[in-house]
Design an enzyme around this catalytic site. Structure first.
Site, PDB file in Angstrom:
ATOM      1  N   ASP A  89     -30.766 -18.882  29.538  1.00 17.38           N
ATOM      2  CA  ASP A  89     -29.427 -18.417  29.231  1.00 17.38           C
ATOM      3  C   ASP A  89     -29.421 -16.848  29.722  1.00 17.38           C
ATOM      4  OD1 ASP A  89     -28.826 -20.993  28.640  1.00 17.38           O
ATOM      5  OD2 ASP A  89     -27.503 -20.438  26.873  1.00 17.38           O
ATOM      6  N   LYS A 151     -21.437 -20.416  30.978  1.00 21.32           N
ATOM      7  CA  LYS A 151     -21.323 -20.452  29.765  1.00 21.32           C
ATOM      8  C   LYS A 151     -20.163 -19.515  29.075  1.00 21.32           C
ATOM      9  CE  LYS A 151     -24.403 -19.078  25.622  1.00 21.32           C
ATOM     10  NZ  LYS A 151     -25.533 -18.762  25.300  1.00 21.32           N
ATOM     11  N   LYS A 180     -21.013 -24.698  29.505  1.00 20.39           N
ATOM     12  CA  LYS A 180     -21.596 -24.700  28.357  1.00 20.39           C
ATOM     13  C   LYS A 180     -20.616 -23.887  27.352  1.00 20.39           C
ATOM     14  CE  LYS A 180     -25.191 -23.034  25.456  1.00 20.39           C
ATOM     15  NZ  LYS A 180     -26.712 -22.490  25.177  1.00 20.39           N
TER      16      LYS A 180
END
Length: 248
Positions: A89, A151, A180
């Site tokens: 991430d 994300k 996400k």
């Protein structure tokens, strides 16, 4: 609905201790979460704690600001993989994006993706810092860089995920990447709303349970309140049996 396989269970606060990491991994195993998400310094120990389980290890990169040099992000990502990370991430360079230096934003993401190969890459936009047009442009760049997920947030800025942002992201990327939703999602009902809006993964530091367990908790609380109410009613209805002494 059992949402366990949607959950990236995170512990990213700078004061996180080894004991807390152990507890994080224990909870993830007990609840069959998809992954745990930790800072890169804890990837190796987390991998050891989750050996022989299906729970994956996700490492954040360039966290939480995303403002470090691209080479630093690449090095951190490679090291995380060496230590056992299954997913990465990374945080986008927000300053570059707001400067409309889109070439540098693209290079930042592309270089990390090239370094990690087939390992899933989630790119954190930090939506609370961006307007609608910037979110759309960031998504387009992420697609060009072959990112696997968009994300929403780190959880360390002035705001977390929003349903509006998730819908904007979904409309922009369609089925060309996944989403996400992360930041401020603390319960089952909220998580379901984000999944219905298009999220494929939920990032949270809260121990979100499945539907059945959530109902069990609520029913237990309701039952306890009912018993307390009955007890109070019964106590108030009891006659006062105190015998006063007769005056002499």
């Amino acid at each position: 609905m059992n949402i366990s396989n949607y959950i990236d269970y995170a512990l990213l606060k700078p004061s996180a201790t080894e004991h807390e990491i152990i507890e994080l991994c224990h909870n993830a195993k007990e609840n069959n979460f998809y992954s745990v998400c930790v800072n890169s310094s804890y990837v190796a120990v987390t991998k050891q704690l989750l050996v022989e389980t299906d729970v994956k290890v996700c490492s954040v990169i360039g966290f939480p600001f995303g403002a470090m040099a691209t080479k630093a992000k690449v090095y951190e990502a490679k090291l995380a993989l060496e230590n056992g990370a299954d997913e990465i991430d990374m945080v986008i360079n927000i300053g570059f994006l707001k400067s409309r230096n889109y070439v540098s934003v693209l290079r930042d993401i592309s270089d990390v993706k090239s370094a990690i190969g087939d390992t899933p890459l989630k790119v954190t936009l930090e939506i609370s810092e961006l307007n609608k047009n910037e979110i759309i442009r960031a998504c387009e760049i992420c697609l060009d860089a072959n990112a696997n997920f968009i994300k929403t947030s780190t959880g360390f800025s002035k705001g977390g995920a929003t349903l509006t942002a998730v819908k904007i992201i979904k409309k922009t990327i369609k089925n060309n990447a996944k989403i996400k939703a992360s930041g401020g999602i603390r319960d089952y009902e909220t998580a379901i709303k984000y999944i219905d809006a298009g999220a494929d993964r939920i990032g949270t530091s809260s121990l979100i349970k499945s539907s059945t367990h959530a109902h069990q908790i609520r029913n237990t609380k309701i039952y306890r309140k009912y018993i307390e109410t009955i007890q109070k009613t019964t106590d108030s209805a009891k006659p006062n049996n105190t015998i006063k002494e007769k005056e002499v």
